[in-house]
Design an enzyme around this catalytic site. Structure first.
Site, PDB file in Angstrom:
ATOM      1  N   HIS A 147      22.025  44.290  50.091  1.00 20.40           N
ATOM      2  CA  HIS A 147      22.942  44.148  51.251  1.00 20.40           C
ATOM      3  C   HIS A 147      24.392  43.791  50.927  1.00 20.40           C
ATOM      4  CE1 HIS A 147      24.131  43.694  55.126  1.00 20.40           C
ATOM      5  NE2 HIS A 147      24.691  42.407  54.889  1.00 20.40           N
ATOM      6  N   GLN A 158      48.593  34.451  33.407  1.00 23.48           N
ATOM      7  CA  GLN A 158      48.257  33.257  34.019  1.00 23.48           C
ATOM      8  C   GLN A 158      49.678  32.437  34.604  1.00 23.48           C
ATOM      9  OE1 GLN A 158      45.298  31.777  33.999  1.00 23.48           O
ATOM     10  NE2 GLN A 158      44.124  33.094  32.793  1.00 23.48           N
ATOM     11  N   ASP A 193      35.081  41.168  30.668  1.00 21.95           N
ATOM     12  CA  ASP A 193      36.131  40.171  30.513  1.00 21.95           C
ATOM     13  C   ASP A 193      36.384  39.373  29.491  1.00 21.95           C
ATOM     14  OD1 ASP A 193      34.105  38.476  31.169  1.00 21.95           O
ATOM     15  OD2 ASP A 193      35.041  37.643  33.115  1.00 21.95           O
ATOM     16  N   SER A 194      37.167  38.992  28.991  1.00 19.24           N
ATOM     17  CA  SER A 194      37.320  38.509  27.553  1.00 19.24           C
ATOM     18  C   SER A 194      36.368  37.178  27.082  1.00 19.24           C
ATOM     19  CB  SER A 194      38.784  38.109  27.335  1.00 19.24           C
ATOM     20  OG  SER A 194      39.057  36.805  28.083  1.00 19.24           O
ATOM     21  N   GLY A 195      35.780  36.439  27.964  1.00 17.38           N
ATOM     22  CA  GLY A 195      35.120  35.403  27.377  1.00 17.38           C
ATOM     23  C   GLY A 195      36.062  33.997  27.577  1.00 17.38           C
ATOM     24  N   GLY A 196      37.305  34.282  27.629  1.00 15.42           N
ATOM     25  CA  GLY A 196      38.188  33.235  27.869  1.00 15.42           C
ATOM     26  C   GLY A 196      37.978  32.196  29.107  1.00 15.42           C
ATOM     27  N   PHE A 197      37.533  32.661  30.083  1.00 14.53           N
ATOM     28  CA  PHE A 197      37.408  32.062  31.434  1.00 14.53           C
ATOM     29  C   PHE A 197      36.071  31.446  31.009  1.00 14.53           C
ATOM     30  CE2 PHE A 197      34.866  31.511  35.127  1.00 14.53           C
ATOM     31  CZ  PHE A 197      35.891  30.984  36.230  1.00 14.53           C
ATOM     32  N   ASP A 212      42.542  35.100  26.833  1.00 14.02           N
ATOM     33  CA  ASP A 212      43.794  34.088  27.573  1.00 14.02           C
ATOM     34  C   ASP A 212      43.075  32.733  27.640  1.00 14.02           C
ATOM     35  OD1 ASP A 212      41.638  35.177  29.418  1.00 14.02           O
ATOM     36  OD2 ASP A 212      42.842  34.302  31.107  1.00 14.02           O
ATOM     37  N   CYS A 255      22.832  50.229  54.389  1.00 13.75           N
ATOM     38  CA  CYS A 255      22.138  49.912  53.283  1.00 13.75           C
ATOM     39  C   CYS A 255      20.668  49.993  53.227  1.00 13.75           C
ATOM     40  CB  CYS A 255      22.313  48.443  52.633  1.00 13.75           C
ATOM     41  SG  CYS A 255      21.300  47.036  53.108  1.00 13.75           S
ATOM     42  N   CYS A 269      18.910  46.966  55.157  1.00 16.14           N
ATOM     43  CA  CYS A 269      18.922  47.047  56.583  1.00 16.14           C
ATOM     44  C   CYS A 269      18.305  48.100  57.295  1.00 16.14           C
ATOM     45  CB  CYS A 269      20.487  47.048  57.022  1.00 16.14           C
ATOM     46  SG  CYS A 269      21.219  45.458  56.739  1.00 16.14           S
ATOM     47  N   ASP A 329      36.596  41.948  40.898  1.00 14.82           N
ATOM     48  CA  ASP A 329      35.338  41.701  40.547  1.00 14.82           C
ATOM     49  C   ASP A 329      35.021  40.156  41.012  1.00 14.82           C
ATOM     50  OD1 ASP A 329      34.876  39.464  38.337  1.00 14.82           O
ATOM     51  OD2 ASP A 329      36.732  40.664  38.104  1.00 14.82           O
ATOM     52  N   CYS A 368      25.041  48.059  59.220  1.00 18.12           N
ATOM     53  CA  CYS A 368      25.027  48.379  57.932  1.00 18.12           C
ATOM     54  C   CYS A 368      24.081  49.535  57.543  1.00 18.12           C
ATOM     55  CB  CYS A 368      24.553  46.989  57.160  1.00 18.12           C
ATOM     56  SG  CYS A 368      24.478  47.407  55.289  1.00 18.12           S
TER      57      CYS A 368
HETATM   58 ZN   LIG Z   1      22.572  46.072  54.834  1.00 16.00          ZN
END
Ligand SMILES: [Zn+2]
Length: 434
Positions: free
Chosen positions: A399, A250, A121-125, A200, A370, A373, A330, A368
């Site tokens: 997890h 925006q 991401d652009s860094g603006g945030f 942005d 994973c 788990c 994300d 789950c």
């Molecule tokens: Zn898990």
């Protein structure tokens, strides 16, 4: 408990690396994005984003590796739990270690040993949110008095916006820096992610309407400059894998501004008539209006291009955003909350470090699949947190990331099978107990 094998993940990039010949195919002849199944009567859909480092089946949750690492977890493990792509942050990598070093390493993926698709991401945030001292746009309080100089209590203003860019003070050492649209593109080209974002201006829900209008106009002008600079930089180093540039919408909570910003961004083209490769929907979004605001933007954006929603991961937000037409999203939250002992389960989120789990010899979530788990109990995780052992962060991050990725995999399959509504009602009913 026997180890459970993971279901086949949707990422194809690892086992079948693209050949040099594929990479040599001119970008214009290769579809960047293809749409497969669609949700009847709505904007939601499944599709595939094709990048030089592999395909991303959408909708997809993109894991956040802010500083070129998903905190506490090996890239190989992220792969095993089904991660399709990783998003790093241009602001952080600019300050440390510096984009030249990432470039010398062969780009972000080579530097961090992640051969799959990458985003920055652009860094603006970060420039603006760290500058104003608030942590998270989604949680901002919209009921506060509207004002244009918003600084979190006890913080000093660290960022100043003008029509050409943003001057800010590093949160690391107090040094002064300046980002313009061109600088952001130069940094993101050196970092070399497959998908990059236009620079942005982040506004907040408490900025005045007048300021939001000015800001949307400024972000539009910056988007045009980003596209021009992106093309110039691409032409300068044609041997490198092609990077796709997304414009960022925006406009905060205002329907007319969101629609205008989306239409204007969709209309921006370079001298060759080519526009953005996709779009990000950014900025201040109140949870209860998320689907509505995403819907306004997507109404105005071209269906043939992918749309990324910045910063969501809660199950209700995922269903709402996907139904409204978001293709990728994300969020740092699954790993951030994991490090604070908060874990997801089919029946809701809970803290595994509380006393009731001290003698609880069940996994975090019996459903789950994973690694955590399959092999560890809540009692063991409780112990690790109490003993301040760093393995706690690793196991809980595995997890939580798997939980979100598996949920999005299920949603993608449900759209294809025509069972989206049934899955949504079932999953959210159990998760929120309604
Ligand atoms: Zn898990």
């Amino acid at each position: 408990m026997p180890a459970r094998s993971l279901p086949a993940t949707s990422s194809t990039s690892w086992d079948k690396p693209h050949t040099a010949a594929w990479l040599d195919t001119p970008v214009t002849k290769r579809p960047f994005f293809t749409v497969d199944a669609e949700l009847p009567g709505r904007r939601g859909r499944t599709g595939v984003i094709h990048t030089p480092h592999g395909d991303i089946e959408t909708p997809a949750f993109i894991a956040v590796g802010t500083k070129a690492t998903v905190k506490a977890v090996l890239p190989e493990t992220m792969r095993e739990l089904g991660t399709q792509a990783v998003l790093a942050n241009a602001y952080h990598l600019y300050l440390q270690p510096g984009p030249d070093i990432v470039d010398e390493a062969g780009g972000l993926g080579a530097f961090m040993n992640w051969p799959g698709p990458t985003f920055t991401d652009s860094g603006g945030f970060q420039v603006l949110s760290l500058g104003a001292g608030f942590r998270k746009v989604l949680s901002m309080d919209a009921n506060r008095v509207q004002a244009d100089d918003i600084i979190a209590e006890g913080k000093q203003r660290l960022a100043h916006v003008d029509d050409d860019g943003v001057t800010f003070i590093s949160h690391l050492d107090g040094s002064t820096h300046r980002f313009t649209p061109e600088v952001s593109m130069q940094i993101q080209h050196k970092i070399g992610a497959d998908i990059i974002f236009a620079f942005d201006e982040l506004t907040t829900l408490v900025n005045t309407r007048g300021y939001q209008e000015e800001s949307v106009a400024r972000t539009h002008a910056w988007a045009q400059r980003c596209l021009t600079e992106h093309r110039r930089l691409t032409a300068e180093r044609p041997e490198r894998p092609a990077q796709a540039l997304f414009g960022v919408v925006q406009g905060a909570q205002y329907e007319d501004l969101r629609r205008l910003a989306s239409r204007d961004l969709a209309g921006i083209v370079d001298a060759g008539g080519r526009g953005f490769d996709g779009f990000g929907i950014g900025g201040a979004l109140e949870k209860q209006n998320l689907a509505t605001i995403v819907g306004w933007c997507i109404d105005e954006l071209p269906d043939a291009k992918p749309r990324h929603l910045l910063g969501i991961s809660e199950p209700d937000d995922l269903f709402a955003a996907i139904e409204a037409g978001a293709d990728t999203f994300d969020c740092v939250s699954p790993s951030r909350v994991a490090r604070n002992a908060a874990v997801y389960s089919a029946t809701g989120r809970f803290n595994v470090n509380t006393a009731r789990h001290r003698r609880d010899f069940t996994p975090i979530d019996a459903e789950c699949d994973c690694y955590t788990c399959a092999h560890y109990t809540r009692a063991y995780l409780h112990h690790l947190f109490k003993a301040k052992e760093i393995l706690a962060a690793t196991l809980c991050t595995i997890h939580n990331e798997r939980f979100v990725i598996r949920l999005v995999d299920q949603i993608r399959a449900a759209i294809a099978a025509g069972e989206f509504d049934e899955l949504r009602d079932h999953v959210l009913g159990r998760y929120y107990g309604t």
